[in-house]
Enzyme design. Structure first.
Site, PDB file in Angstrom:
ATOM      1  N   PHE A 150      16.897  -4.198  -3.590  1.00  0.00           N
ATOM      2  CA  PHE A 150      18.162  -3.912  -4.266  1.00  0.00           C
ATOM      3  C   PHE A 150      17.965  -3.226  -5.612  1.00  0.00           C
ATOM      4  CE2 PHE A 150      17.167  -7.716  -6.684  1.00  0.00           C
ATOM      5  CZ  PHE A 150      17.697  -7.412  -7.931  1.00  0.00           C
ATOM      6  N   GLU A 177      21.061  -4.921   1.437  1.00  0.00           N
ATOM      7  CA  GLU A 177      22.465  -5.169   1.774  1.00  0.00           C
ATOM      8  C   GLU A 177      23.280  -5.468   0.515  1.00  0.00           C
ATOM      9  OE1 GLU A 177      19.724  -6.747   2.362  1.00  0.00           O
ATOM     10  OE2 GLU A 177      19.991  -8.819   3.029  1.00  0.00           O
ATOM     11  N   ARG A 178      22.594  -5.575  -0.648  1.00  0.00           N
ATOM     12  CA  ARG A 178      23.335  -5.909  -1.869  1.00  0.00           C
ATOM     13  C   ARG A 178      23.940  -4.690  -2.560  1.00  0.00           C
ATOM     14  NH1 ARG A 178      19.382 -10.243  -4.604  1.00  0.00           N
ATOM     15  NH2 ARG A 178      17.902  -9.594  -3.022  1.00  0.00           N
ATOM     16  N   SER A 227      10.141  -8.426  -2.227  1.00  0.00           N
ATOM     17  CA  SER A 227       9.431  -9.588  -2.768  1.00  0.00           C
ATOM     18  C   SER A 227       8.138  -9.848  -1.988  1.00  0.00           C
ATOM     19  CB  SER A 227      10.345 -10.805  -2.709  1.00  0.00           C
ATOM     20  OG  SER A 227      10.768 -11.001  -1.384  1.00  0.00           O
ATOM     21  N   CYS A 282      10.388  -4.118 -10.914  1.00  0.00           N
ATOM     22  CA  CYS A 282       9.063  -4.621 -10.527  1.00  0.00           C
ATOM     23  C   CYS A 282       8.034  -4.280 -11.595  1.00  0.00           C
ATOM     24  CB  CYS A 282       8.638  -4.043  -9.199  1.00  0.00           C
ATOM     25  SG  CYS A 282       8.332  -2.281  -9.294  1.00  0.00           S
TER      26      CYS A 282
HETATM   27  P1  NAD Z   1      13.739  -8.857  -0.954  1.00  0.00           P
HETATM   28  O1  NAD Z   1      12.341  -9.117  -0.523  1.00  0.00           O
HETATM   29  O2  NAD Z   1      14.705  -9.961  -0.952  1.00  0.00           O
HETATM   30  O3  NAD Z   1      14.399  -7.719  -0.020  1.00  0.00           O
HETATM   31  C1  NAD Z   1      13.753  -6.474   0.193  1.00  0.00           C
HETATM   32  C2  NAD Z   1      14.215  -5.920   1.529  1.00  0.00           C
HETATM   33  O4  NAD Z   1      13.788  -6.808   2.574  1.00  0.00           O
HETATM   34  C3  NAD Z   1      15.726  -5.806   1.655  1.00  0.00           C
HETATM   35  O5  NAD Z   1      16.041  -4.625   2.361  1.00  0.00           O
HETATM   36  C4  NAD Z   1      16.103  -7.042   2.439  1.00  0.00           C
HETATM   37  O6  NAD Z   1      17.260  -6.859   3.206  1.00  0.00           O
HETATM   38  C5  NAD Z   1      14.901  -7.239   3.341  1.00  0.00           C
HETATM   39  N1  NAD Z   1      14.676  -8.639   3.705  1.00  0.00           N
HETATM   40  C6  NAD Z   1      15.000  -9.743   2.983  1.00  0.00           C
HETATM   41  N2  NAD Z   1      14.616 -10.848   3.638  1.00  0.00           N
HETATM   42  C7  NAD Z   1      14.023 -10.438   4.778  1.00  0.00           C
HETATM   43  C8  NAD Z   1      13.400 -11.135   5.872  1.00  0.00           C
HETATM   44  N3  NAD Z   1      13.309 -12.458   5.906  1.00  0.00           N
HETATM   45  N4  NAD Z   1      12.893 -10.408   6.874  1.00  0.00           N
HETATM   46  C9  NAD Z   1      12.965  -9.070   6.850  1.00  0.00           C
HETATM   47  N5  NAD Z   1      13.541  -8.362   5.851  1.00  0.00           N
HETATM   48  C10 NAD Z   1      14.054  -9.031   4.818  1.00  0.00           C
HETATM   49  O7  NAD Z   1      13.652  -8.157  -2.397  1.00  0.00           O
HETATM   50  P2  NAD Z   1      14.843  -7.796  -3.378  1.00  0.00           P
HETATM   51  O8  NAD Z   1      15.373  -9.049  -3.981  1.00  0.00           O
HETATM   52  O9  NAD Z   1      15.784  -6.856  -2.725  1.00  0.00           O
HETATM   53  O10 NAD Z   1      14.064  -6.957  -4.483  1.00  0.00           O
HETATM   54  C11 NAD Z   1      13.398  -7.543  -5.575  1.00  0.00           C
HETATM   55  C12 NAD Z   1      11.925  -7.718  -5.283  1.00  0.00           C
HETATM   56  O11 NAD Z   1      11.338  -6.452  -4.980  1.00  0.00           O
HETATM   57  C13 NAD Z   1      11.146  -8.241  -6.476  1.00  0.00           C
HETATM   58  O12 NAD Z   1      10.200  -9.164  -6.023  1.00  0.00           O
HETATM   59  C14 NAD Z   1      10.471  -6.997  -7.035  1.00  0.00           C
HETATM   60  O13 NAD Z   1       9.315  -7.245  -7.796  1.00  0.00           O
HETATM   61  C15 NAD Z   1      10.161  -6.279  -5.782  1.00  0.00           C
HETATM   62  N6  NAD Z   1       9.934  -4.870  -6.020  1.00  0.00           N
HETATM   63  C16 NAD Z   1       8.651  -4.415  -5.909  1.00  0.00           C
HETATM   64  C17 NAD Z   1       8.369  -3.088  -6.161  1.00  0.00           C
HETATM   65  C18 NAD Z   1       6.977  -2.567  -6.031  1.00  0.00           C
HETATM   66  O14 NAD Z   1       6.788  -1.356  -5.977  1.00  0.00           O
HETATM   67  N7  NAD Z   1       5.971  -3.421  -5.965  1.00  0.00           N
HETATM   68  C19 NAD Z   1       9.417  -2.207  -6.523  1.00  0.00           C
HETATM   69  C20 NAD Z   1      10.716  -2.721  -6.621  1.00  0.00           C
HETATM   70  C21 NAD Z   1      10.960  -4.052  -6.357  1.00  0.00           C
END
Ligand code: NAD
Length: 499
Positions: A150, A177-178, A227, A282
């Site tokens: 998101f 989805e957010r 994450s 991140c």
């Molecule tokens: P998230 O892991 O909740 O979601 C990321 C994506 O995965 C979304 O599209 C979500 O719909 C999907 N998802 C969620 N749960 C899932 C599941 N159980 N199975 C399959 N898909 C699933 O992350 P978020 O809250 O959207 O984003 C924040 C996180 O992303 C933080 O941890 C941040 O550090 C990380 N991030 C990392 C980078 C990087 O380059 N390392 C960059 C941006 C964000």
């Protein structure tokens, strides 16, 4: 009025057919503003079919013609910038200026991907054996998928799609989805730029969609950002299905302040990097590591002064330094972790809990929060908080700072502030982290270098964008050739050695 979003498949908006929806919030006001459909497995498979049908002709289009589509896309995005930034800010909660930055950093990568005709060139060696030449070519993979978080709803989809499309793949984006409106708008702009229908598709949804993308053999590669637990499990799932994957996870980024650092510069850097975008980056700095008690005392004083002048506001408020968190759950989680920090014995110097913004009392706001004397065993140190919370971990000397970093499970970004070139050089060489800043707080590499964290911040061996992006989205074929007019050696039963 509550708007209803769609998927974008085959060059058109497609209404959700599963009957499942999720609310999209206005985080500044704390109310539902839209709803997004969550695709079923069948809807996802249909999108894969469409993407696969569109792929062949796109892959055969010459790379320069593909690049021209991306050039037009860049132009269209610039023209649509105000609308994109407003849409992004309204669903995410980051300020308008920050939302523009989100779009711009995505466009940077698309601009570099326009160099695909050059970047996709193979190698050629003549006379590798008698009358034998060898050359290599980079070929697109087919249908590839991006699953994005998101917190950068424009930048990260563009990091992935820009390179994948330039390399001749078709793309299925499963955005967060957010805040799904910006990815849908990008799909419209790709189409307007001349991308053939079906080459870029957006399928909204959650785990059900992701599971199909992992399992369906027609999807050749998975690029994920989010994450750490989800990154690791998607990486394992993709590998189990024989797919290439690059999955980037969470972070806990440190900034080391050496005793010789310019402390005003370091404090300014920390304030922006810890609290910008409400800490939902991140590459946000969430841990300050001053070296020596005098450095720590002086730094904490400067941080306190600056925090007192920060302005929290509606994401459209041009005077605001940062806006709300993305959701009520995010706000509650951050506030709970601040409470945990207090219970664990850290010194809460500035408490961002319980703040509100006049006129937007329901918004998901958390103020800038500062902890001192945080220890590495505490939860607020170990867990990614993903909010406007800065922890100060005091260390006695440089070696102790390096030890703290070595023991951190994450390895996304890190920075050192110092005037001493020797320390900076030593730090850059020794630190076990993927992206390093020297007197730069958020060392997000520019588009023509690669972006990727180490340890629990990244799974897979290739980074995003830069040369690695093209390696990830292509497979290399190596051709060894001999022509009849070359030397005829007769049948040979030994391993060819080139002599
Ligand atoms: P998230 O892991 O909740 O979601 C990321 C994506 O995965 C979304 O599209 C979500 O719909 C999907 N998802 C969620 N749960 C899932 C599941 N159980 N199975 C399959 N898909 C699933 O992350 P978020 O809250 O959207 O984003 C924040 C996180 O992303 C933080 O941890 C941040 O550090 C990380 N991030 C990392 C980078 C990087 O380059 N390392 C960059 C941006 C964000």
């Amino acid at each position: 009025m509550v708007y209803e979003l769609t998927h974008f498949i085959g060059g058109e908006h497609v209404a959700g057919g599963s009957g499942n929806f999720q609310d999209v919030y206005d985080p500044s006001a704390g109310r539902v503003q839209g709803r997004v459909p969550l695709a079923s497995a069948d809807e996802t498979r249909h999108a894969i079919t469409v993407a696969e049908e569109a792929w062949g002709a796109w892959a055969e289009t010459n790379a320069q013609v593909r690049a021209r589509v991306l050039m037009r896309f860049v132009d269209l995005v610039h023209k649509d910038m105000d609308n994109l930034a407003q849409t992004l800010s309204a669903e995410h909660g980051k300020t308008l200026a920050d939302a523009r930055g989100d779009v711009m950093r995505g466009l940077d990568v698309v601009e570099v991907a326009i160099g695909a005709p050059h970047l996709l060139k193979g190698e050629y060696s003549t006379q590798v054996g008698r009358g034998v030449d060898t050359y290599s070519m980079r070929q697109p993979l087919g249908v590839v998928a991006g699953i994005t978080p998101f917190n950068f709803p424009a930048m990260i989809p563009l990091w992935k799609a820009g390179v994948a499309l330039a390399a001749g793949n078709s793309f299925i984006l499963k955005p967060s989805e957010r805040d799904p409106s910006v990815p849908l708008r990008l799909a419209e702009l790709f189409l307007e730029a001349g991308l053939p229908p079906g080459v870029f598709n957006v399928v909204n949804g959650g785990k059900e969609v992701v599971d199909v993308l992992i399992e369906d053999p027609r999807v050749k590669a998975i690029g994920f950002v989010g994450s750490t637990p989800i990154a690791q499990s998607i990486y394992a799932g993709a590998a189990a299905h024989g797919k290439r994957a690059q999955c980037f996870g969470g972070a806990k980024n440190h900034l080391i302040i050496m005793p010789d650092a310019d402390l005003d510069m370091a404090a300014d850097a920390l304030i922006g990097a810890a609290f910008g975008s409400a800490g939902e980056r991140c590459m946000a700095i969430s841990v300050a590591v001053p070296v020596g008690a005098a450095t720590a005392d002086a730094l904490v004083g400067k941080l306190n002064e600056r925090i007192a002048n920060l302005r929290l506001g509606h994401s459209f408020d041009e005077e605001a330094d940062f806006g709300p968190l993305v959701s009520r759950e995010a706000k509650e989680r951050v506030e709970t972790l601040i409470g945990v920090g207090v219970e664990e014995g850290a010194d809460l110097l500035v408490d961002g809990r319980g703040v509100s913004v006049t006129g937007y009392e329901g918004g998901y706001f958390v103020g800038a929060t500062l902890f001192d004397n945080v220890k590495p065993h505490m939860r607020i140190y170990k867990e990614e908080i993903f909010g406007p919370v800065l922890s100060v971990v005091r260390v006695g000397d440089y070696d102790e700072a390096l030890r703290v970093l070595d023991e951190s499970p994450f390895g996304n970004g890190v920075s050192i502030f110092t005037r001493d070139g020797d320390s900076a050089r030593d730090f850059a060489a020794r630190v076990d982290v993927g992206m390093v800043g020297i007197n730069v707080p958020i060392p997000v590499p520019i588009a023509y270098y690669t972006f990727g964290g180490w340890k629990a911040s990244g799974f897979g061996d290739l980074n995003q964008h830069g040369a690695d992006g093209f390696r990830f989205y292509t497979k290399t074929k190596t051709v060894t050739s001999r022509w009849p007019s070359g030397i005829r050696a007769g049948a040979s039963f030994v391993m060819p050695t080139g002599t």
